[in-house]
Scaffold this active site. Sequence first.
Site, PDB file in Angstrom:
ATOM      1  N   ASP A  44      36.959  27.106 -19.421  1.00  0.00           N
ATOM      2  CA  ASP A  44      37.816  26.633 -18.322  1.00  0.00           C
ATOM      3  C   ASP A  44      39.289  26.986 -18.546  1.00  0.00           C
ATOM      4  O   ASP A  44      40.170  26.112 -18.481  1.00  0.00           O
ATOM      5  CB  ASP A  44      37.709  25.100 -18.185  1.00  0.00           C
ATOM      6  CG  ASP A  44      36.271  24.607 -18.104  1.00  0.00           C
ATOM      7  OD1 ASP A  44      35.429  25.288 -17.495  1.00  0.00           O
ATOM      8  OD2 ASP A  44      35.993  23.521 -18.657  1.00  0.00           O
TER       9      ASP A  44
ATOM     10  N   GLU B 246      33.510  23.683  -7.634  1.00  0.00           N
ATOM     11  CA  GLU B 246      34.479  23.141  -8.613  1.00  0.00           C
ATOM     12  C   GLU B 246      35.440  24.264  -8.990  1.00  0.00           C
ATOM     13  O   GLU B 246      35.400  25.350  -8.418  1.00  0.00           O
ATOM     14  CB  GLU B 246      33.750  22.601  -9.856  1.00  0.00           C
ATOM     15  CG  GLU B 246      32.978  23.661 -10.623  1.00  0.00           C
ATOM     16  CD  GLU B 246      32.101  23.102 -11.747  1.00  0.00           C
ATOM     17  OE1 GLU B 246      31.990  21.870 -11.894  1.00  0.00           O
ATOM     18  OE2 GLU B 246      31.502  23.916 -12.472  1.00  0.00           O
TER      19      GLU B 246
HETATM   20  O1  FUB Z   1      33.895  22.175 -18.735  1.00  0.00           O
HETATM   21  C1  FUB Z   1      33.261  21.170 -18.001  1.00  0.00           C
HETATM   22  C2  FUB Z   1      33.073  21.581 -16.589  1.00  0.00           C
HETATM   23  O2  FUB Z   1      32.300  22.761 -16.525  1.00  0.00           O
HETATM   24  C3  FUB Z   1      34.333  21.952 -15.851  1.00  0.00           C
HETATM   25  O3  FUB Z   1      35.124  20.869 -15.507  1.00  0.00           O
HETATM   26  C4  FUB Z   1      33.745  22.705 -14.737  1.00  0.00           C
HETATM   27  O4  FUB Z   1      34.651  23.417 -13.962  1.00  0.00           O
HETATM   28  C5  FUB Z   1      32.751  23.572 -15.461  1.00  0.00           C
HETATM   29  O5  FUB Z   1      33.351  24.721 -16.001  1.00  0.00           O
END
Ligand code: FUB
Length: 336
Positions: free
Chosen positions: A28, A235
């Site tokens: 991320d 997301e």
């Molecule tokens: O790293 C945890 C979660 O996985 C992140 O918040 C999301 O965007 C995904 O990458």
Amino acid sequence: MSEQSIDYKQLRAKALSQPLVEHIYTADPSAHVFNGRIYIYPSHDIDAGIAFNDNGDHFAMQDYHVLSLDKPGGQVTDHGVALHIKDVPWAERQMWAPDAAYKNGTYYFYFPARNAQGRFQIGVATGDSPAGPFTAQPQPIAGSFSIDPAVFADDDGQYYLYFGGIWGGQLQHYRDCQYDPAFAEPLAHEPALGPMVARLSENMLEFAETPQQILLLDEQGQLLLAADNQRRFFEASWLHKYQGKYYFSYSTGDSHFICYATGDSPYGPFVYQGRILEPVVGWTTHHSICEIDGKWYLFYHDSSLSEGITHLRTVKMAELTYDEQGRIQTLQPYKE
Ligand code: FUB
């Protein structure tokens, strides 16, 4: 191809780019240039022994490290622990994707975590160095919820926080910023949930306004539908500006693309334009986009170093190019 049947040695050799660090797992990546140096704010992946589920419980991260390098291809420094969950009074578990911003001599580090009730909220921590360490505010940002904060500093001095994620990120349990566990993802023929945005207050520690949902439209001006999982928001929000246009990019989650949409305001609406990155090894995909010395770079992650373990990821960077019309050229994470 199932991930079990992948020849990882060969895959790593064909990768678009190599890991920025290998001594810890990182994911991320949110990248910024501060004081002429590239700083990367990633999640710090660990194996907490929790089985994979759709809620993302296996992403059980407990701290953050900041990485930096002087130029693309340069040696990467790991600045050590910048913030640990034990030093965040309200946070119980799962320190997910963070981001950072600079204003008036202070660095602001934004991060999501679950509180004692199991609900994700977004916290802020401050420091006087881009490498940390950061000191967390005692409470999360009032009115914050869900995951994946990303800050955008506009040319007029305003800062905006983008956030949200469905499934484990809990966005489906909110409507008009109100929580109800009975709220669920929209039905297939209904508009998909959009990411959230709020302008930040002058002190960068609060929302200056009630967060609003961003509209993501198709080329006909219709809202992207929940069934359209190859294009709808899941997301990993990110906003950048290129030649005066706002580019909102995001992950489509269960279809594993990084896509983007463009608009004329930081609030949107944004019209879907295409893909930035094809699927990587591992379930999640997440990115940031940063201009460095006149060139543009995509920061992203994959799970090829851990041989497909989806919660043990590695951050990478690759140059991004635009065509004459400002369209981003899609990147293939592994060469044919
Ligand atoms: O790293 C945890 C979660 O996985 C992140 O918040 C999301 O965007 C995904 O990458």
